[in-house]
Design a protein around this motif. Structure first.
Motif, short mmCIF file in Angstrom:
data_model
loop_
_atom_site.label_atom_id
_atom_site.label_comp_id
_atom_site.label_asym_id
_atom_site.label_seq_id
_atom_site.Cartn_x
_atom_site.Cartn_y
_atom_site.Cartn_z
N TYR A 44 -10.87 5.75 -11.80
CA TYR A 44 -11.74 5.80 -10.63
C TYR A 44 -13.22 5.72 -11.03
N GLU B 99 -9.16 -1.86 -0.37
CA GLU B 99 -9.55 -2.38 -1.68
C GLU B 99 -9.74 -3.91 -1.66
N TYR C 253 -3.67 -0.91 -9.40
CA TYR C 253 -3.80 0.13 -8.37
C TYR C 253 -3.52 1.50 -8.96
N ALA D 234 2.76 1.56 -3.45
CA ALA D 234 1.83 1.96 -4.51
C ALA D 234 1.40 3.42 -4.34
N ARG E 78 -6.53 2.57 -11.00
CA ARG E 78 -7.73 2.78 -10.18
C ARG E 78 -7.65 4.05 -9.34
N PHE E 79 -6.47 4.33 -8.75
CA PHE E 79 -6.39 5.38 -7.73
C PHE E 79 -5.59 6.61 -8.17
N SER F 8 0.83 -1.21 0.00
CA SER F 8 0.00 0.00 0.00
C SER F 8 0.86 1.26 0.00
N LEU G 108 -10.22 -5.66 -6.78
CA LEU G 108 -8.97 -5.72 -7.54
C LEU G 108 -8.02 -6.75 -6.96
N THR G 109 -7.87 -6.73 -5.65
CA THR G 109 -6.91 -7.62 -5.00
C THR G 109 -7.35 -9.07 -5.09
N ASP H 253 -7.29 3.96 0.54
CA ASP H 253 -8.09 3.26 -0.47
C ASP H 253 -7.53 1.88 -0.78
N ILE H 254 -6.21 1.77 -0.87
CA ILE H 254 -5.59 0.48 -1.20
C ILE H 254 -5.73 -0.50 -0.04
N ALA I 92 -13.98 -1.54 -10.15
CA ALA I 92 -12.74 -2.28 -9.96
C ALA I 92 -12.74 -3.62 -10.69
#
Length: 543
Positions: free
Chosen positions: A375, A488, A424, A341, A427-428, A338, A491-492, A484-485, A379
């Protein structure tokens, strides 16, 4: 002249920005390119029997959650901004705390609370000898999903609306009161119209979060597009049908964004002079005071205190079984991934935002808009598009892998942590970019121009001038993306390498196996990390 102009625009900043824009768009191109493949029997079955259910449930869930979050968020922002009542300062801060609890964790908690063996039903049976009708305690439904997503997502509307109202002049409200208008008329005729842009922005974020949610709808058995994508991918192993479902979901997201533009309208509300009178709060007394305090107390209890106490109780029963060396390793992996990223995404945002600031024009506006793509896309859609992209890359690089090592596996990038890392970023990036761009807007261009006039190049100006002045924005960006990560899930779940877990996926795995008490330990850690991070951002904003 044209060659000199082009040369001035092509540099390291522009090249990095263009490369990142292309990488952000590539997964979406993969989705579109896979739509031309012939349909199979699975898709024919889904289209005939299931597609209508996915559309109806997704629409019902999204509209209901948006409606209720707008009501709670706007009413809360209005009373906190314009009225004074007991515990106002506490509630002003406390209503942000639900953002620290991911909705899927709230879903597990409330199911444990309301289940047959939960504290409510157990107390009613054992202490009061009350026969319990399971129908009234079953939260595992569409209505339950609406409740969970509402109480944990309303802070999006609350924060944006409150921030807007706090900057408004009290003259508007006082003028309406002088004209003899009551509080209800003022709220609907003055407050709501001037806040429309803020309300619509918050509601759009909520809608995108609902369309992207997998944890709540999967656990409650609600048939939305996100659950359909996972089911088609994992249960049927059907990539083509998953892509088609994802494409329909993308159309829905585009509709939400266009609807936001329409709802914003062309009306603009601005000050007619430079004398802005700050908002003066009106003190509530009597029954009105009690109603408002009661309203905020109920919201705080439902959205934060009750689920947190339940999780702490569950964690106290199971922490000895859950907290072991593998759990600590998993937690460290989560934090490392996290943080790394978040830092990389912030660096990319700094580069793109700096380029857009220096080279103002149509191209820079397009680039800044493209950063929002990730965003806006759910996801699950990003996950599928990234998998397709990386599998194609591996296929094209097969000769290279074999040349380096004849015994090498053919899928290298698509089975690595790099694929998750890349997702990631897509997405973010927008979360980070918004924080960095706001920092650049506050700073302006005069310091940059002064440094250039003194002979410093763009890179030295960026390092010596921009970075120190952007410190609060950079910290906010890193912390926001980090939060956010940490939370999350979709996605993960789809992109993690084999045997790689995060706190979010471990929480989901425990809950999926009906081990709700064990799920409380990683859930509590996620919440604690989020609360600390949110408090840190508040401190940075005040400095």
């Amino acid at each position: 002249m044209e060659r000199a102009k082009i040369k001035r625009h092509i540099n390291g900043w522009s090249l990095i920005s263009f490369v990142m824009v292309i990488l952000i768009l590539l997964p979406s191109v993969e989705i579109v390119s896979n739509l031309i493949k012939p349909v199979n029997e699975n898709w024919a079955h889904i289209k005939q029997y299931m597609l209508k259910v996915y559309i109806v449930d997704s629409i019902k869930l999204t509209i209901a959650v948006v409606l209720f979050t707008v009501i709670i968020g706007v009413v809360s922002a209005y009373f906190v901004t314009f009225y004074d009542f007991p515990f106002r300062r506490f509630f002003k801060w406390a209503l942000v705390l639900p953002m620290a609890i991911p909705p899927y964790i709230g879903a597990y908690t409330y199911n444990g609370l309301l289940s047959y063996t939960g504290i409510i039903q157990t107390t009613l049976r054992n202490k009061f000898d009350i026969a319990v009708n399971q129908k009234y305690f079953n939260i595992m439904s569409l209505k339950g999903a609406i409740f969970i997503l509402t109480i944990f997502l309303f802070p999006y509307v609350y924060l944006i609306t409150k921030s807007f109202l706090e900057k408004q002049s009290a003259t508007l409200v006082e003028s309406a009161r002088l004209l003899g208008k009551g509080n209800i008329v003022i709220f609907f005729k003055v407050i709501v119209p001037i806040s429309r842009v803020a309300i619509v922005s918050g509601a759009t974020l909520v809608a995108l979060e609902v369309l992207s949610d997998y944890g709540v709808v999967s656990y409650f058995g609600v048939q939305t597009f996100t659950t359909a994508i996972f089911k088609t991918w994992f249960s049927l192993g059907d990539v083509e049908s998953s892509v088609r479902i994802a494409a329909i979901l993308m159309v829905g997201v585009v509709f939400v964004i266009l609807f936001e533009k329409f709802m914003r309208g062309r009306r603009k509300y601005s000050y007619s002079n430079t004398k802005i009178k700050p908002v003066s709060r009106k003190r509530l007394t009597g029954i009105k005071k009690n109603i408002v305090v009661g309203f905020f107390t109920i919201i705080f209890l439902l959205s934060f205190l009750i689920p947190t106490i339940q999780l702490l109780y569950f964690a106290s029963l199971t922490y000895k079984r859950v907290l072991n060396s593998s759990f600590i390793t998993m937690s460290l992996n989560t934090l490392t991934l996290s943080i790394m990223a978040a830092i990389v995404i912030t660096i990319i945002s700094l580069v793109i935002a700096n380029y857009c600031r220096i080279h103002e024009g149509t191209l820079s506006k397009i680039i800044s808009k493209i950063t929002m793509v990730g965003y806006s896309i759910p996801a699950a859609v990003i996950a599928i598009s990234v998998i397709l992209l990386f599998v194609n890359i591996d296929r094209n690089l097969k000769w290279f892998y074999i040349m380096i090592n004849p015994n090498s596996k053919t899928l290298v990038l698509s089975t690595s942590i790099f694929m998750l890392f890349f997702a990631y970023v897509i997405r973010f990036l927008e979360v980070s970019y918004q924080a960095i761009e706001s920092g650049y807007e506050k700073m302006g261009k005069k310091f940059f121009e002064a440094s250039r006039l003194l002979g410093q190049n763009t890179l030295k100006t960026f390092i010596k001038i921009d970075i120190p002045m952007l410190k609060p924005a950079i910290i906010s960006s890193i912390v926001l993306v980090f939060i956010d990560i940490i939370k999350e899930l979709p996605l993960t779940l789809l992109l993690r390498p084999f045997n790689f877990n995060t706190l979010a996926t471990r929480t989901f795995d425990y809950a999926a196996d009906e081990m709700l008490q064990e799920a409380a330990v990683p859930a509590i850690i996620i919440i604690l990390i989020s609360i600390v991070a949110i408090s840190f951002i508040n401190r940075v904003d005040k400095e």
